[in-house]
Scaffold this motif. Sequence first.
Motif, mmCIF file in Angstrom:
data_model
loop_
_atom_site.group_PDB
_atom_site.id
_atom_site.type_symbol
_atom_site.label_atom_id
_atom_site.label_comp_id
_atom_site.label_asym_id
_atom_site.label_seq_id
_atom_site.Cartn_x
_atom_site.Cartn_y
_atom_site.Cartn_z
ATOM 1 N N ASP A 154 37.832 64.865 37.943
ATOM 2 C CA ASP A 154 37.194 65.985 37.240
ATOM 3 C C ASP A 154 35.806 66.308 37.784
ATOM 4 O O ASP A 154 35.326 67.430 37.614
ATOM 5 N N LEU A 155 35.191 65.319 38.399
ATOM 6 C CA LEU A 155 33.832 65.509 38.902
ATOM 7 C C LEU A 155 33.651 64.720 40.185
ATOM 8 O O LEU A 155 33.857 63.505 40.207
ATOM 9 N N ALA A 156 33.287 65.412 41.255
ATOM 10 C CA ALA A 156 32.915 64.735 42.504
ATOM 11 C C ALA A 156 31.446 64.358 42.404
ATOM 12 O O ALA A 156 30.613 65.178 42.036
ATOM 13 N N LEU A 157 31.136 63.113 42.730
ATOM 14 C CA LEU A 157 29.772 62.629 42.492
ATOM 15 C C LEU A 157 29.243 61.837 43.683
ATOM 16 O O LEU A 157 29.960 61.024 44.267
ATOM 17 N N ILE A 158 27.991 62.106 44.029
ATOM 18 C CA ILE A 158 27.288 61.359 45.073
ATOM 19 C C ILE A 158 26.036 60.747 44.458
ATOM 20 O O ILE A 158 25.289 61.426 43.736
#
Length: 376
Positions: A292-296
């Motif tokens: 649901d969320l791409a995160l770095i």
Amino acid sequence: MRESAAERHDRLLALVRERGTARVAELAERLGVSPVTARRDVEALAGQGLLDRVHGQVSWPQGQGAPGTGRPGEGLVLGLLAPSATYYFAEVIRGAHEAAARAGARLVLRVSDYRPEEDRARTEGLLSAGAEGVLVAPGWRGPEDRLAYGDWLAELPVPAVLLERRAEPGSPLDGLDRVVSDHGHGVLLALRHLIGLGHSTPLLVARGDSPTALAVRAGYTEALGTLGLKEPRPVIESVPAEADPEGFERAVRALYEAVRSGLAGAALVHNDVDAIEIVQRLAELGVRVPQDLALIAYDDEVAALADTPLTAVAPPKRQVGRYAAELLVERLTEGGAESGEEAARRHLSLLPRLRVRDSCGAASGHVGPGHSARSI
């Protein structure tokens, strides 16, 4: 007091530098440690390029000059003031220590615990302890600390190199040597990666309590301009969960609502610890990373240890310490520049890398551009 590993490493390096070549068993006897400990120390130092190891023997690397002839910084004492000896700055300190050992110098450390009002006294303590030059990472948290507690650095009676801190352009501090990570470049790497995966403009979740956090925020604004993007919403203010549970929950809820409303499908989070805790709380609310969320994450201290290993921007912390120590040794040993002119001061900016793991839905293993140095 029990001898630290760093102190033992210094003694081991001094023995090998003096003799040129030595057997591990001999080093163990001279150091008063077990052969297992000596072997472990030798492997660690060889892995750092400080020693050469062949068939049970260790020798001084050929590229570091002939043994016994003296290194460039032989006998020098370097001081290092850091705001912390853990997390981010542990690697900076390690890099400085390795460079000092290569040069034959001794590194003395003092820690300010992010109390900028104590920086001057602690630095004077380093000078009293024999430091002939200093590496200084002031305990500033924001521009107001730099203004209130920074001028004394330009008045030191010994060479000084700023670590991971920038000065106000044109100020006396701006005339000092400095070595920093280019956090703006790191943010740009992260945003380009997320957009390249097809995501809309990523959000930024960041603290505002350190020079690194403020540099990440400034880098975000600059990167959006470089990429021709508009800020989807203001930066989400992050705070440590243990220090401000309500503030942390507000940050998580703001990100949660942005994802659920379709405003955002990607985010950059400073720092690693906040990113891991945010991912955990989002999962409890039904938001999954990376589905649901791409995160770095930003810092890459513990990002790889998350349940879902986090893609992270990795500032070249160890190299910052190494380059700074090498520059300080050069200042202390240059003996006057060519043609009698004073050597020009240097501002070195080192480029972070992007370490791709699982939190963006991309294939792991890709590494962004290297942390080469460039002058600014």
